[in-house]
Design an enzyme around this catalytic site. Structure first.
Site, PDB file in Angstrom:
ATOM      1  N   HIS A   1     -17.008  52.038-120.328  1.00 27.85           N
ATOM      2  CA  HIS A   1     -16.788  53.467-120.592  1.00 27.85           C
ATOM      3  C   HIS A   1     -17.444  54.274-119.465  1.00 27.85           C
ATOM      4  O   HIS A   1     -18.593  54.001-119.108  1.00 27.85           O
ATOM      5  CB  HIS A   1     -17.390  53.845-121.947  1.00 27.85           C
ATOM      6  CG  HIS A   1     -17.177  55.279-122.295  1.00 27.85           C
ATOM      7  ND1 HIS A   1     -15.970  55.758-122.764  1.00 27.85           N
ATOM      8  CD2 HIS A   1     -17.995  56.361-122.192  1.00 27.85           C
ATOM      9  CE1 HIS A   1     -16.058  57.062-122.957  1.00 27.85           C
ATOM     10  NE2 HIS A   1     -17.277  57.456-122.616  1.00 27.85           N
TER      11      HIS A   1
ATOM     12  N   GLU B   1     -18.828  51.085-112.032  1.00 28.15           N
ATOM     13  CA  GLU B   1     -18.099  50.292-113.042  1.00 28.15           C
ATOM     14  C   GLU B   1     -17.762  48.920-112.465  1.00 28.15           C
ATOM     15  O   GLU B   1     -17.895  47.895-113.146  1.00 28.15           O
ATOM     16  CB  GLU B   1     -16.806  51.000-113.444  1.00 28.15           C
ATOM     17  CG  GLU B   1     -17.020  52.287-114.221  1.00 28.15           C
ATOM     18  CD  GLU B   1     -15.710  52.947-114.638  1.00 28.15           C
ATOM     19  OE1 GLU B   1     -14.788  52.239-115.055  1.00 28.15           O
ATOM     20  OE2 GLU B   1     -15.618  54.180-114.523  1.00 28.15           O
TER      21      GLU B   1
ATOM     22  N   GLY C   1      -6.016  49.150-112.925  1.00 30.75           N
ATOM     23  CA  GLY C   1      -6.550  47.798-112.997  1.00 30.75           C
ATOM     24  C   GLY C   1      -7.635  47.505-111.976  1.00 30.75           C
ATOM     25  O   GLY C   1      -7.881  46.346-111.650  1.00 30.75           O
TER      26      GLY C   1
HETATM   27  C1  GRF Z   1     -12.130  53.592-115.644  1.00 29.12           C
HETATM   28  O1  GRF Z   1     -12.838  54.747-115.313  1.00 29.12           O
HETATM   29  C2  GRF Z   1     -12.501  53.214-117.046  1.00 29.12           C
HETATM   30  O2  GRF Z   1     -13.847  53.344-117.335  1.00 29.12           O
HETATM   31  C3  GRF Z   1     -11.681  54.211-117.789  1.00 29.12           C
HETATM   32  O3  GRF Z   1     -10.451  54.247-117.121  1.00 29.12           O
HETATM   33  C4  GRF Z   1     -10.645  53.883-115.771  1.00 29.12           C
HETATM   34  C5  GRF Z   1      -9.785  52.667-115.544  1.00 29.12           C
HETATM   35  O4  GRF Z   1      -9.629  52.362-114.258  1.00 29.12           O
HETATM   36  N1  GRF Z   1     -11.630  53.930-119.188  1.00 29.12           N
HETATM   37  P1  GRF Z   1      -8.952  50.990-113.798  1.00 29.12           P
HETATM   38  O5  GRF Z   1      -7.605  50.849-114.518  1.00 29.12           O
HETATM   39  O6  GRF Z   1      -9.863  49.855-114.109  1.00 29.12           O
HETATM   40  O7  GRF Z   1      -8.747  51.174-112.327  1.00 29.12           O
END
Ligand code: GRF
Length: 194
Positions: A110, A180, A13
């Site tokens: 992604h 991200e 999360g």
């Molecule tokens: C992130 O790398 C997202 O892009 C991928 O899974 C990971 C999730 O991380 N699909 P989090 O749960 O937000 O820490």
């Protein structure tokens, strides 16, 4: 009026946390009112509970009932008047009826530069392993709208990171994750300002 957001999660999360901080700080014209998890032990659930955000866990144990589980979620989203859905590390494929209902109102993060290393089978560490195996010089992440395909919806925002010769999937994943946490809040901010 603040936009009402539901965040779908499966794991730690950290992306959810990144958007939560920005919404709580008033940086995004939105309020997170629901967290939906595919995993009853997802770390994201405790983050939500600490912030008094309603949570819902989808039961994937009985495969024959998955569609009706999504009907329950869909009804909950309607009752809560949800404007946008953010898939933040959500690893399940959504049923077609659900995607249709939220077309143009659901975004996903992604961990690659779509269209590279995206689509069926490219999730989590598999993405970063594939980037390294292909000896790419750069990778990154993408926020896109969710359509009926897998990672095929319109791209909203991307961030690029370098790939180094001594990278492992873990070091590359960590570098991408930092980005991200920047572009997901930015993309949501853009969406909620429109
Ligand atoms: C992130 O790398 C997202 O892009 C991928 O899974 C990971 C999730 O991380 N699909 P989090 O749960 O937000 O820490």
């Amino acid at each position: 009026m603040k936009k009402r957001i539901a965040v779908f999660v499966s794991g730690t999360g950290s992306n959810f946390k990144a958007i939560l901080e920005k919404t709580e700080a008033g940086d995004i014209n939105a309020e997170i009112v629901l967290v939906v998890s595919s995993n009853p032990t997802a770390g994201a659930l405790s983050i939500a509970e600490n912030s008094q955000i309603k949570t819902h866990v989808i039961n994937f144990k009985d495969k024959s009932k998955i569609n009706s589980e999504y009907v329950i979620v869909s009804d909950l989203l309607t009752v809560l008047n949800i404007d946008y859905i953010v898939l933040a590390g959500y690893i399940k494929i959504l049923p077609a009826f659900f995607v249709k209902k939220y077309l143009g109102r659901m975004i996903n993060i992604h961990p690659s530069l779509i269209p590279k290393f995206s689509g069926v089978g490219y999730y989590g560490h598999k993405v970063h392993e594939s980037v390294l195996a292909a000896r790419e010089n750069e990778s990154g992440c993408t926020v896109h709208f969710v359509d009926e395909g897998v990672d095929t919806g319109e791209i909203i925002m991307q961030a690029i990171v370098p790939v180094f010769g001594d990278d492992t999937p873990d070091t590359l994943a960590a570098r991408v994750l930092i980005e991200e946490h920047k572009i997901l809040p930015l993309a949501l901010k853009k969406l909620c300002a429109d």
